[in-house]
Design an enzyme around this catalytic site. Structure first.
Site, PDB file in Angstrom:
ATOM      1  N   ASP A 176      -3.035 -10.669  -2.106  1.00 55.32           N
ATOM      2  CA  ASP A 176      -3.425  -9.957  -1.520  1.00 55.32           C
ATOM      3  C   ASP A 176      -4.783  -9.929  -1.531  1.00 55.32           C
ATOM      4  O   ASP A 176      -4.616  -8.701  -2.967  1.00 55.32           O
ATOM      5  CB  ASP A 176      -2.468  -8.452  -1.018  1.00 55.32           C
ATOM      6  CG  ASP A 176      -2.843  -8.619   0.398  1.00 55.32           C
ATOM      7  OD1 ASP A 176      -2.890  -9.043   1.363  1.00 55.32           O
ATOM      8  OD2 ASP A 176      -3.780  -7.257   1.456  1.00 55.32           O
ATOM      9  N   HIS A 224       0.490  -1.107  -0.091  1.00 55.89           N
ATOM     10  CA  HIS A 224       0.260   0.333  -0.007  1.00 55.89           C
ATOM     11  C   HIS A 224       0.726   1.186   0.058  1.00 55.89           C
ATOM     12  O   HIS A 224       0.257   2.415  -0.395  1.00 55.89           O
ATOM     13  CB  HIS A 224      -1.218   0.710   1.676  1.00 55.89           C
ATOM     14  CG  HIS A 224      -1.830  -0.978   1.165  1.00 55.89           C
ATOM     15  ND1 HIS A 224      -3.307  -1.679  -0.171  1.00 55.89           N
ATOM     16  CD2 HIS A 224      -1.914  -1.937   2.107  1.00 55.89           C
ATOM     17  CE1 HIS A 224      -3.418  -2.202   0.438  1.00 55.89           C
ATOM     18  NE2 HIS A 224      -3.707  -2.935   1.584  1.00 55.89           N
TER      19      HIS A 224
HETATM   20 ZN   LIG Z   1      -4.075  -7.254   2.359  1.00 56.13          ZN
END
Ligand SMILES: [Zn+2]
Length: 327
Positions: free
Chosen positions: A151, A114
Site C-alpha cells: 500500500d 493502519h
Molecule cells: Zn493506502
C-alpha cells in the site's frame, strides 16, 4: 457494503461493488469464491485489547460516529470489520491446510493496516492482516511469517503490532512524506524483533521501476534468506498513478509484475501466498490492480521478471541494512 462512511468518503462501499462486478465479469479468474466468516473474539483479542473491541462495538451499537478526521463508523461497521479480519483468518486456514490451495485473496473493506492494537485510524478498525498473521503463529504454530505491505501508505499498525515480534518479518514500501508519517528507514524493529521490520520510504512520483525493484531486489532475496513459511501481502492499489490520495505512479503492468515476483518466490520456497486488500481509491485502478494481481499469482507458469529491471538504490540499501541486522 454495510460499512457506511458517509457521502464523499474515499473508502466507500462502491469499492467493493466495483470489485465484485469485475470478478463477476471474469468468472473470478477461476478462483473459488467463499463467504468470509466473522473473526472470533479469540482471534481479534490476540491482537487488540478487549477495551478497543468493546469501544468500537459500543460506538456501532449507538448508530456510529466519527473516530478521527478520516475514520468513521456506522451501525454495521464492526460487523464488516469482523468479516474483513475473519476473511484473512479463513484464508490462512485454507492455505495452511493439507492439500489446500496455495494462493488466495481476502477482499474486504474496511482496510486494516493502519489500525494499531488499541487505536482505529486511517479508515481501519481492526488490523486484519495482523490478525491473520497472529493466527498463523498461535494456531498453526508457524515460526516465520513474511508480511509485505505494498500500500502507498505506511502500514503503521502492522509495524507497531509486530515491532518486537521476531517471527513476523514486516516489509513496507510507502510514499514519504505522506499519511500517516511513520515508517522511516531507521525503524527496524526493536527488542527480539530487531531487524524484522524493514521500511522503504520512497519519494512521491515513484513508479514501476521503484516499486517492482523493491519487490524483486529486496522482498525476494530477503524471503530466500529468511525462509518464511507463509507470505501475506497487504495489497493496496493506491500507489497507482490514477489514485487521488497519493502521488506515486505505478501502472497496471507494475502491479502485475510485482505479483508475478511474489508468486515466483512463493513457488521457489514452496509456501502459500495470500493477498489481503488494503487501500485503493480510484475504482478503475483498484479493480484493474486487483484483477491483474489475481491473474498474475494464478498464472501457469508464473511470468518471468521484467526484462532489464534495474536494482533501485533504495531497495539495495534496505537489503544491506536488513541483512546486517538479520545475520
Ligand atoms: Zn493506502
Amino acid at each position: 457494503m454495510a460499512h457506511d462512511t458517509g457521502p464523499g468518503h474515499p473508502e466507500r462501499a462502491d469499492r467493493i461493488a466495483a470489485l465484485a462486478a469485475a470478478l463477476d465479469d471474469n468468472d473470478a479468474f477461476g478462483y473459488e469464491r467463499r463467504e468470509s466468516p466473522p473473526a472470533t473474539d479469540e482471534q481479534l483479542l490476540a491482537v487488540h485489547p478487549e477495551a478497543h473491541v468493546h469501544a468500537l462495538e459500543a460506538l456501532c451499537a449507538a448508530g456510529g460516529g466519527t473516530i478521527d478526521a478520516d475514520t468513521v463508523v456506522s451501525a454495521r461497521s464492526c460487523e464488516a470489520a469482523r468479516h474483513a479480519a475473519g476473511g484473512v483468518v479463513a484464508l490462512v486456514d485454507a492455505l495452511l491446510a493439507a492439500d489446500g490451495p496455495r494462493i488466495g485473496a481476502s477482499v474486504h473493506r474496511p482496510p486494516g493496516h493502519h489500525a494499531e492494537r488499541a487505536r482505529a485510524m486511517g479508515f481501519c478498525l481492526y488490523n486484519s492482516v495482523a490478525v491473520g498473521a497472529r493466527w498463523a503463529l498461535d494456531h498453526h504454530g508457524l515460526e516465520r511469517v513474511l508480511v509485505f505491505d505494498s500500500d502507498v501508505h505506511h502500514g503503521n499498525g502492522t509495524n507497531a503490532i509486530f515491532r518486537a515480534e521476531p517471527r513476523v518479518l514486516f516489509v513496507s514500501v510507502h510514499q514519504s512524506p505522506l499519511y500517516p508519517g511513520t515508517g522511516p528507514a531507521t525503524d527496524v524493529g526493536s527488542g527480539p524483533g530487531l531487524g524484522t521490520t524493514v521500511n522503504v520510504p520512497v519519494p512521491g512520483g515513484s513508479g514501476d521501476e521503484t516499486f517492482c525493484s523493491v519487490v524483486e531486489h529486496l522482498v525476494v532475496p530477503l524471503a530466500r534468506s529468511w525462509r518464511p513459511e507463509l507470505l501475506l501481502v497487504s495489497a493496496g492499489f493506491d500507489a497507482h498513478a490514477d489514485d487521488p490520495l497519493a502521488g506515486c505512479a505505478v501502472t497496471d503492468a507494475g502491479y502485475a509484475a510485482m505479483a508475478s515476483s511474489l508468486r515466483r518466490v512463493a513457488d521457489e520456497l514452496q509456501i502459500p501466498l495470500a493477498i489481503v486488500l488494503e487501500g485503493g481509491y480510484e475504482l478503475g485502478a483498484l479493480t484493474r490492480g486487483l484483477c491483474v494481481t489475481l491473474e498474475a499469482i494464478a498464472a501457469e507458469p508464473a511470468a518471468p521478471p521484467p526484462a532489464g529491471l534495474a536494482s533501485h538504490p533504495l531497495a539495495v540499501g534496505a537489503l544491506e541494512r536488513a541483512r546486517a541486522l538479520l545475520g
